[in-house]
Enzyme design. Sequence first.
Site, PDB file in Angstrom:
ATOM      1  CB  SER A  17      30.797  36.432  43.960  1.00  0.00           C
ATOM      2  OG  SER A  17      30.438  36.852  42.646  1.00  0.00           O
ATOM      3  CD  GLU A  19      37.369  35.077  37.717  1.00  0.00           C
ATOM      4  OE1 GLU A  19      36.165  34.807  37.516  1.00  0.00           O
ATOM      5  OE2 GLU A  19      38.174  35.340  36.798  1.00  0.00           O
ATOM      6  CG  ASP A 112      41.208  31.423  26.367  1.00  0.00           C
ATOM      7  OD1 ASP A 112      40.036  31.803  26.159  1.00  0.00           O
ATOM      8  OD2 ASP A 112      41.972  31.984  27.171  1.00  0.00           O
ATOM      9  CG  PHE A 222      43.238  41.826  30.215  1.00  0.00           C
ATOM     10  CD1 PHE A 222      44.335  41.142  29.709  1.00  0.00           C
ATOM     11  CD2 PHE A 222      43.154  42.003  31.589  1.00  0.00           C
ATOM     12  CE1 PHE A 222      45.325  40.656  30.540  1.00  0.00           C
ATOM     13  CE2 PHE A 222      44.126  41.508  32.437  1.00  0.00           C
ATOM     14  CZ  PHE A 222      45.225  40.833  31.912  1.00  0.00           C
ATOM     15  CG  HIS A 272      32.069  37.276  39.622  1.00  0.00           C
ATOM     16  ND1 HIS A 272      32.159  36.434  40.714  1.00  0.00           N
ATOM     17  CD2 HIS A 272      33.106  36.940  38.812  1.00  0.00           C
ATOM     18  CE1 HIS A 272      33.184  35.619  40.561  1.00  0.00           C
ATOM     19  NE2 HIS A 272      33.788  35.920  39.430  1.00  0.00           N
TER      20      HIS A 272
END
Length: 310
Positions: A17, A19, A112, A222, A272
């Site tokens: 999958s 994103e 967040d 990140f 993913h």
Amino acid sequence: MNARTLYPAERGNLRLSFEYFPPKNEEMEIQLFQTVADLSIFAPAFQTVTYGAGGSTKARSLTTVKRMIGEMGLRNTAAHLTCVGAPRAEVDAVIDEFVACGVRHFVALRGDPQGGIGSAYQPFPGGYESSAALVKALRARGEFEISVSAYPEKHPESSDVAADIDMLKRKVDSGATRAITQFFFDNDDFERYLERVRRAGVQIPVVPGILPINNLTQVIRFAGLCGSKVPEAIVSRLGHLDDQPEERFKEASHIAAEQIVDLARRGVRDFHLYTMNRSPLIAAVCDLVGYGRRPANHTAAPSYRAVATA
């Protein structure tokens, strides 16, 4: 490890999958929809579209989801949804809008803190107090697929992994059907985490989130924000290739493919991939692990131009 050593029998059982995030301008919109078209040839199990905390990308997320479902025919598109910074009625209205455009799969997240990552989270007055509460509300509204987040290396706000797993169990008890993890690079961390999740009685699929590295500096940043780590072995493989884009691309694709191959050998079948709205590296990784493309004449993989003029 050579990623091409994944056995054909294993390749045929893998499910991917993807994103995406909603574009901020016209140029990014062109890039996004071309990426979606390019990657649709891999027939993903589903694709997701992110949603900013407090609805900060609400309009763009809705537009993106509508186009992917309505114009591109990608009915397995899932919409992210957060509960930060909004009352329940507002979140419920967004759910209705997504459902009206054909969404049957949500990725339910807390989001967040409004003060940014690192600040203390405070439930919005009159809002859903947690992702578990949001999952419960979605489950009460229909028979949706509901994916939630999981953190093999611990959410940065959690006291320990046990607290993370307890929250995951609450989300499952509320109706979640799948967990998708934050990106990670050490498969041993994922395996240890999954063992603890299963011992806690959580039996839903836990899908590893894989982030092929387009930009090492950005990924390190990140990782620092979300509590993940980038192993020194990866830094040493990529850090000296900043001025060699072709070699950097090749090495990055092999790193991600090797991670998928190793996880597949440990029994994982669902993955993913975080695309960053770019197709070349994702496609290279899929090819390296032998994930099959559709026939070239398959009509369900439109170009961006065909979608834009439809």
